[in-house]
Structures are given as C-alpha cells and as structure tokens.
Scaffold this active site. Structure first.
Site, PDB file in Angstrom:
ATOM      1  N   GLN A 183     -15.941 -13.884  -5.847  1.00 15.77           N
ATOM      2  CA  GLN A 183     -16.327 -13.339  -7.202  1.00 15.77           C
ATOM      3  C   GLN A 183     -17.989 -12.878  -7.209  1.00 15.77           C
ATOM      4  O   GLN A 183     -19.391 -13.009  -6.675  1.00 15.77           O
ATOM      5  CB  GLN A 183     -16.235 -14.503  -8.563  1.00 15.77           C
ATOM      6  N   TYR A 238      -4.539 -16.135  -1.138  1.00 17.16           N
ATOM      7  CA  TYR A 238      -5.574 -15.486  -1.393  1.00 17.16           C
ATOM      8  C   TYR A 238      -6.853 -16.976  -1.549  1.00 17.16           C
ATOM      9  O   TYR A 238      -7.456 -16.474  -2.601  1.00 17.16           O
ATOM     10  CB  TYR A 238      -5.385 -14.874  -2.958  1.00 17.16           C
ATOM     11  N   ASP A 261      -4.671 -16.585  -6.258  1.00 11.53           N
ATOM     12  CA  ASP A 261      -5.755 -15.139  -7.094  1.00 11.53           C
ATOM     13  C   ASP A 261      -6.037 -14.172  -6.357  1.00 11.53           C
ATOM     14  O   ASP A 261      -6.740 -14.511  -5.227  1.00 11.53           O
ATOM     15  CB  ASP A 261      -6.938 -16.656  -6.796  1.00 11.53           C
ATOM     16  N   CYS A 317      -6.913 -10.544 -11.876  1.00 12.15           N
ATOM     17  CA  CYS A 317      -8.531 -10.351 -12.623  1.00 12.15           C
ATOM     18  C   CYS A 317      -7.839  -8.627 -12.926  1.00 12.15           C
ATOM     19  O   CYS A 317      -8.094  -8.024 -13.767  1.00 12.15           O
ATOM     20  CB  CYS A 317      -9.139 -10.315 -11.520  1.00 12.15           C
TER      21      CYS A 317
HETATM   22  N1  SAH Z   1      -9.789 -17.645  -3.755  1.00 16.23           N
HETATM   23  C1  SAH Z   1     -11.300 -16.623  -3.120  1.00 16.23           C
HETATM   24  C2  SAH Z   1     -10.579 -14.533  -3.628  1.00 16.23           C
HETATM   25  C3  SAH Z   1     -10.164 -14.277  -4.290  1.00 16.23           C
HETATM   26  S1  SAH Z   1      -9.761 -12.679  -3.837  1.00 16.23           S
HETATM   27  C4  SAH Z   1     -12.123 -16.987  -4.566  1.00 16.23           C
HETATM   28  O1  SAH Z   1     -12.175 -17.080  -6.078  1.00 16.23           O
HETATM   29  O2  SAH Z   1     -13.323 -16.492  -4.539  1.00 16.23           O
HETATM   30  C5  SAH Z   1      -8.504 -12.324  -3.320  1.00 16.23           C
HETATM   31  C6  SAH Z   1      -8.518 -12.069  -2.166  1.00 16.23           C
HETATM   32  O3  SAH Z   1      -7.239 -12.091  -1.548  1.00 16.23           O
HETATM   33  C7  SAH Z   1      -9.231 -11.367  -0.781  1.00 16.23           C
HETATM   34  O4  SAH Z   1     -10.280 -12.839  -0.849  1.00 16.23           O
HETATM   35  C8  SAH Z   1      -8.419 -10.876  -0.763  1.00 16.23           C
HETATM   36  O5  SAH Z   1      -9.414 -10.608   0.970  1.00 16.23           O
HETATM   37  C9  SAH Z   1      -7.253 -11.955  -0.550  1.00 16.23           C
HETATM   38  N2  SAH Z   1      -6.041 -11.164  -0.336  1.00 16.23           N
HETATM   39  C10 SAH Z   1      -5.818  -8.949  -0.512  1.00 16.23           C
HETATM   40  N3  SAH Z   1      -4.063  -9.600  -0.264  1.00 16.23           N
HETATM   41  C11 SAH Z   1      -4.001 -10.699  -0.022  1.00 16.23           C
HETATM   42  C12 SAH Z   1      -2.652 -10.714   0.677  1.00 16.23           C
HETATM   43  N4  SAH Z   1      -1.339 -10.140   0.508  1.00 16.23           N
HETATM   44  N5  SAH Z   1      -1.983 -12.057   1.199  1.00 16.23           N
HETATM   45  C13 SAH Z   1      -3.468 -12.677   0.891  1.00 16.23           C
HETATM   46  N6  SAH Z   1      -4.553 -12.632   0.996  1.00 16.23           N
HETATM   47  C14 SAH Z   1      -5.086 -11.089  -0.134  1.00 16.23           C
END
Ligand code: SAH
Length: 471
Positions: free
Chosen positions: A302, A331, A400, A427
């Site tokens: 973030q 995610y 997320d 987001c």
């Molecule tokens: N929950 C974490 C990251 C959220 S951002 C936090 O709060 O920091 C979203 C994340 O999803 C990113 O790290 C991105 O690399 C990942 N991502 C994107 N597409 C995805 C998918 N299809 N499956 C799993 N992860 C994914």
C-alpha cells in the site's frame, strides 16, 4: 476505466447536438465524474470539464467533439465553488495524480463516497439502494503520504529531469518537489538526478530508443526509515556503476538497498522481468501493526503507510476473526493482511501471483514467529479451486484484488464455498459494484467503509463487509 460510458443520461436524442473544437459556451457543473472531472450538460449532451467543480459556472471551450460526449477545458471561471482551493503543486493540472488538488479535502472525502454510489447506480447489485456507505475515513494532513516515487528519467534542454508525463502525452514534466510524496523519496530522487548528470550516465531517449536509464524508483519503509533505490535500465550495462554506487553510499546514507531492473526495448510496462541486486540489502523492512515485513522491489505494498493502518483496522473490524477460523488471504502481496490476523485465527492460507512477493510473505511469517500461515504462488482464480478440490475448508475470506477486480472464475468458487465471513477490500468502486452483482445472490452487503488512501486523487479504497443472506 472509460468514464464516457458512465453517464446517466441516454444519449440517443443528443447525437444531433453538434459542437466544434474551440467553440465556447457557458456551463453549470453538476457533479464530478469517476476521474474527478467536472460534468455538465450542454443542450442535454454530457460535457466533461477537467478541474471544474460542482456548482461552478464556467465558460467551457470544446477540446473534443464525440458523437456521445463533449470534452472541454475551462476558458473562464465565472462563478468559482466555495470549495475551490489553490493546488499545492503548480503542475497539478498538467500531470496525472493530482486531479482533486484544487478541491478542499472534506469535499474530496465526500466525493469518494459519491463515487461508490455512482458505481452502484450503474451496476445495480441486489438491494443497492439500501447499502450503508459510511463517511470516508481521511487523513489529518492529506500530504506527504506516498512512500514510493516512480519517476521517468529523460533529458530536457540538456539537463536530466525526473518526473511524470504530461497528461495524454509523453512529454515529461520535471518534478522538483511534490506535496504528496514523503519528503525523503523526493530528496533521494533529486540527488539521483544530480548524480546521473554529474557522472554523465546516458539517459533513455524515447525517439532514438538509445540511452540507458529509463526510470528511478525510490521507496521508503516508513516504520524503519529504510530506503530502496531501483534503477530501471534499457540494458544490463550500467555505465559508471562503481562511481554511482560509491557516490550513493557517501551522499545518501538513508539508502539501504540499491537494485537494478532491466527493461529492454519499447515495452509500455515500466518494469522488466530481471532484477539485480547492486548494493546494500536486497530488500527493505517495513513495520505494520507491530510486525516486520520484508519488501522486495517488485512486491506491492500500500502506498500510504499512515492510512494502511486504518485500512487494516477496518478490515479486522469487518472480518471479526476468531480462534477457530481458517482464513484465506487472497491477493496477499507480501502477506500483510493475513499475518496481521494470524494470532487471532487457527490458520492463514494466502495466494499471490508475484513469486518475489510470495517469497517475502513466507519470510515475513517466519521472521515474526508465525507458524500457522502458508502461501502459494498463483492466481486466486487458479489456486482457490485447487484448494477446494483438495478439501480445504475455510470460514473467513479477505479478497484485496487490483483495480481489475475479481476474476469471474474466482467469484464462482466463492459462491460454491460460501465462507461465513467475507470481506472485500477494493481499490476500484466500478469493478467492486460489478462483482457485487453475482456476489449479492448469496451475500448481503452489511456496510461499506471508504478509506482515503490517495488524497488529492480520485482513487477510492473501500472495505466491504458481506454476510450470508438469510434467503
Ligand atoms: N493484500 C496486499 C496486496 C494487495 S494488492 C496488501 O494489502 O498489501 C493486490 C495484489 O494482488 C498484488 O500483490 C498483485 O500482485 C496481486 N495479484 C494480481 N492479480 C492477481 C491474481 N489474479 N491472483 C492473485 N494475486 C494477484
């Protein structure tokens, strides 16, 4: 996201409203669109006017005449909004990322709540009229919050410049200061500009496709003060590398990690596939909620450390984890959300698509002595069905996703597994509203809590508590 499809009026009868580029007319602004632009109606045809505010009367000058919409700029501001303020950055209306800097902060917060309403109005998930949308939780001081500066490096008039592209073009605007960046990210960036210039390291040129340095990324871990510097280059070769690293060590003691990422050719992506460790540590350590997080150059975190605390508190409040729960953190990034709850649940299972981030998440579990969390590399839509077929039972789920929202396949799996506790951290209100259409066949929206992670921009983060519906 294309806001031109988002207007509420049918446009069939307005097609014959013809305007010409350069034409001027008075216009009253009714509301803000999803990109923060003013919206008014010229003879009932929708007209987008960037940087105009609701309630304002402007003389609009047409810049684009499309059969479905008009785009215009402010020629004259006849009646300014009482909520109009002087932007802190003089380039705020030239580059992306400052779309609301001319709007007073309380109204920015209200706008973000309205964005959610606009998205729900468009997609109409079950019962959307009755959803509780809490007021947006904002910052006390909505500046100096961004922990990462990712600026393009180019030559302008014989000097090295670092900044962002002018909206709609590839002309760079040199950003000597920036009100939303945590100050150290800017001092390191400007010192890098000086060093690149002094050492005459060739800077990338988009026309000739020659030169080496394309982008510089500075990211600070706010909790420890550690700074990572990543130099993104056109070739593996980095001329004057030794002098550069020596100078960084002498002049920038706050930099604890120096990396190089190689992104050859003209790819529109900023980052390439290969990342090399140049000096210092190969990652930085961030502190969130008393836990330590190792953060690699490619891993997502973030952008606003102060509000990340608020976002995760709201996620916990919405989820109400308990001792017997198996929690899936979909995610997961570097594991921040799941690990924050690990001591309140039976176990955490996470998946994330970027391998470096998953390696960080595993390391982070270990370095915080958390032994009930496991992470897997893969997309949520691929890993989830595998886990379900393997007989994994889970009670609680946090998703997320990135701005594109949830994959349809993952939604199907969620509706099959029907976890008791379910929190959607979004987001992007548009994809959230879209995803709520199928999800509200099984779940009710208990409430939505917007959190402002990106003051001065139209970006909106929202925590949604879902509960299984009684029907
Ligand atoms: N929950 C974490 C990251 C959220 S951002 C936090 O709060 O920091 C979203 C994340 O999803 C990113 O790290 C991105 O690399 C990942 N991502 C994107 N597409 C995805 C998918 N299809 N499956 C799993 N992860 C994914």
């Amino acid at each position: 996201m294309n806001n031109h499809q988002n207007h509420r009026h049918s446009d069939r009868q307005h097609k014959d409203v013809e305007v010409e580029i350069g034409q001027r007319f008075p216009l009253t602004i009714k509301r803000l669109g999803i990109n923060g632009e003013g919206i008014g109606y010229y003879q009932r045809k929708i007209c987008f006017v960037p940087f105009a505010l609701p309630g304002e009367v402007v003389v609009a000058e047409v810049t684009e005449a499309d059969p479905r919409f008009i785009r215009a700029k402010i020629h004259k501001l006849r009646k300014p909004s009482p909520h109009r303020v002087e932007p802190a950055d003089d380039y705020a209306q030239d580059v992306g990322g400052f779309e609301l800097e001319h709007l007073a902060y309380p109204q920015q917060l209200e706008f973000k709540r309205d964005l959610i309403r606009q998205a729900l109005d468009k997609f109409k998930p079950t019962g959307y009229h009755g959803y509780t949308i809490h007021p947006t939780l904002g910052m006390d001081m909505p500046y100096e919050y961004r922990n990462k500066a990712q600026f393009q490096i180019r030559m302008i008039d014989g000097h090295v410049a670092a900044g962002l592209y002018q909206s709609g073009s590839h002309d760079l605007v040199d950003l000597e200061s920036c009100s939303v960046q945590i100050p150290v990210t800017m001092t390191v960036m400007r010192d890098m500009v000086k060093l690149i210039e002094e050492l005459e390291i060739p800077v990338y040129d988009e026309k000739t496709k020659a030169g080496i340095i394309k982008t510089v990324v500075v990211r600070v871990a706010d909790g420890t003060g550690e700074v990572q510097l990543t130099i993104i280059t056109n070739t593996p070769k980095l001329p004057h590398k030794h002098q550069l690293l020596e100078q960084i060590e002498q002049r920038l003691p706050e930099v604890t990690s120096v990396m190089q990422n190689i992104n050859p050719g003209t790819s529109p992506l900023v980052w390439g596939d290969e990342t090399i460790h140049l000096a210092g540590n190969d990652a930085i350590t961030e502190m969130i909620g008393g836990l330590k997080f190792r953060l690699s150059a490619r891993a997502f975190l973030q952008l606003n450390p102060e509000q990340t605390k608020v976002l995760y508190e709201q996620t916990a409040k919405a989820l109400k984890p308990s001792r017997k729960d198996t929690l899936i953190d979909a995610y997961a990034g570097i594991g921040t959300i799941g690990l924050s709850f690990a001591n309140q649940v039976d176990q955490v299972l996470g998946m994330e698509v970027i391998p470096d981030a998953v390696a960080d998440a595993k390391y982070n579990a270990e370095q915080n002595n958390i032994d009930n969390a496991q992470y897997e590399v893969g997309t949520a839509e691929k890993v989830m069905p595998r886990w379900l077929n393997d007989g994994v039972n889970f009670d609680a789920l946090v998703v997320d996703p990135p701005r594109s929202g949830l994959d349809g396949g993952l939604i199907k799996e969620i509706l099959r597994a029907k976890p008791e506790k379910f929190v959607y951290v979004s987001c992007n209100p548009s994809t959230l509203a879209r995803d709520l259409v199928p999800l509200t066949k099984v779940y009710d929206v208990k409430y939505m809590q917007p959190v402002d992670m990106m003051p001065q921009t139209p970006k909106c983060e929202v925590v949604v508590k879902l509960v299984k519906s009684a029907k």
